[in-house]
Write an enzyme that holds these catalytic residues in place. Structure first.
Site, PDB file in Angstrom:
ATOM      1  N   ASN A 111       0.845  -1.194   0.000  1.00 20.46           N
ATOM      2  CA  ASN A 111       0.000   0.000   0.000  1.00 20.46           C
ATOM      3  C   ASN A 111       0.880   1.243   0.000  1.00 20.46           C
ATOM      4  O   ASN A 111       2.021   1.216   0.448  1.00 20.46           O
ATOM      5  CB  ASN A 111      -0.871  -0.011   1.268  1.00 20.46           C
ATOM      6  CG  ASN A 111      -1.831   1.160   1.319  1.00 20.46           C
ATOM      7  OD1 ASN A 111      -2.445   1.532   0.320  1.00 20.46           O
ATOM      8  ND2 ASN A 111      -1.968   1.760   2.498  1.00 20.46           N
ATOM      9  N   HIS A 113       0.607   5.233   1.413  1.00 16.83           N
ATOM     10  CA  HIS A 113      -0.220   6.085   2.272  1.00 16.83           C
ATOM     11  C   HIS A 113       0.423   7.464   2.367  1.00 16.83           C
ATOM     12  O   HIS A 113       1.643   7.574   2.536  1.00 16.83           O
ATOM     13  CB  HIS A 113      -0.353   5.452   3.661  1.00 16.83           C
ATOM     14  CG  HIS A 113      -1.229   6.256   4.566  1.00 16.83           C
ATOM     15  ND1 HIS A 113      -2.603   6.281   4.436  1.00 16.83           N
ATOM     16  CD2 HIS A 113      -0.930   7.086   5.591  1.00 16.83           C
ATOM     17  CE1 HIS A 113      -3.116   7.099   5.343  1.00 16.83           C
ATOM     18  NE2 HIS A 113      -2.121   7.597   6.063  1.00 16.83           N
ATOM     19  N   SER A 140       4.437   6.921   2.686  1.00 23.93           N
ATOM     20  CA  SER A 140       5.053   5.649   3.074  1.00 23.93           C
ATOM     21  C   SER A 140       4.548   4.535   2.163  1.00 23.93           C
ATOM     22  O   SER A 140       3.348   4.462   1.883  1.00 23.93           O
ATOM     23  CB  SER A 140       4.656   5.276   4.515  1.00 23.93           C
ATOM     24  OG  SER A 140       4.891   6.335   5.413  1.00 23.93           O
ATOM     25  N   ASP A 149      -3.687   1.084   7.809  1.00 19.37           N
ATOM     26  CA  ASP A 149      -2.465   1.804   7.440  1.00 19.37           C
ATOM     27  C   ASP A 149      -1.263   1.402   8.298  1.00 19.37           C
ATOM     28  O   ASP A 149      -0.486   2.246   8.754  1.00 19.37           O
ATOM     29  CB  ASP A 149      -2.702   3.323   7.491  1.00 19.37           C
ATOM     30  CG  ASP A 149      -3.723   3.763   6.447  1.00 19.37           C
ATOM     31  OD1 ASP A 149      -3.726   3.201   5.351  1.00 19.37           O
ATOM     32  OD2 ASP A 149      -4.536   4.668   6.750  1.00 19.37           O
TER      33      ASP A 149
END
Ligand code: GAR
Length: 221
Positions: A111, A113, A140, A149
């Site tokens: 992911n 973020h 990040s 997250d």
């Protein structure tokens, strides 16, 4: 001999500028990868057009058509699994994923973020950085664990917060850096330099104890 490519499935909800950065990095031979499909939970996501322009197959899985998170996530898994991707890439995918989904892809779910995690999980990260008078903000790239997250961070990009910034100007400078660090991280996987077994993150066969830092166009440990 052609270099081995990693295969990706990219999940989006919106404009898809991170998806575009990945598409461009592949096209410019900076990323040895192939995007098998792009899945959006929003029928109007601009990223769907970006994928179509690049001749990438797309799917819309509208979460509103599903009775609960688990059923929605199973529909995603049913599309993703037959493609056997090396990585499932969340690129502005704005849905909380079920534990079942995260467990299923536990060592290949990544992911991006827009904050220096663990600061500012969730939404409105840019406004929070401004409200808290942070000198630096950023983004990040991380593997995904159960908590929102969270998960082992691979690269963080630092972006200075200017006195003149509002959330839009700050967001756009952070996004510019996102577009650099996401393809960079994916290429580390393609090169076999970065590995994750679901618990341990290794870079060049050594545990990565703290995130790599991307600052002033340089990567440092
Ligand atoms: C990006 O800033 C990404 O980091 C963020 O959404 C934006 C998507 O932009 N993701 C999250 O907030 C996930 N928690 P894009 O659609 O142009 O790539």
């Amino acid at each position: 001999m052609a270099k081995k490519k990693i295969s990706l499935v990219v999940l989006i909800s919106g404009g898809g500028s991170n998806l575009q950065a990945i598409i461009d990095a592949i096209k410019n031979q900076q990323l040895d990868a192939e995007i098998k499909t792009v899945i959006s939970n929003q029928v109007t996501a601009g990223g769907l057009d970006r994928a179509a322009l690049a001749d990438i197959e797309t799917h819309v899985v509208d979460h509103k058509q599903f009775p609960d998170r688990q059923t929605f996530d199973r529909a995603l898994v049913n599309i993703i699994d037959p493609l056997r991707p090396d990585l499932v890439v969340l690129a502005g995918f704005m849905r909380i994923l079920s534990d079942g989904f995260i467990d299923h892809f536990h060592d290949r779910l990544v992911n991006i973020h827009p904050s220096l995690l663990p600061k500012y999980k969730g939404l409105n990260t840019h406004q929070m950085a401004i409200d808290n008078h942070d000198a630096v903000h950023g983004a990040s790239v991380h593997y995904v664990s159960h908590e929102l997250d969270s998960g082992p961070i691979v690269i963080q990009a630092e972006v200075p917060v200017l006195d003149s910034d509002d959330k839009n100007s700050l967001a756009s400078r952070v996004l510019e850096q996102e577009h650099k660090i996401y393809p960079m991280m994916l290429q580390m996987v393609a090169d076999g330099r970065l590995t994750f077994d679901g618990e341990q993150l290794n870079l060049d066969n050594k545990p990565l104890h703290k995130p790599l830092l991307w600052k002033n166009n340089k990567l440092s440990t």
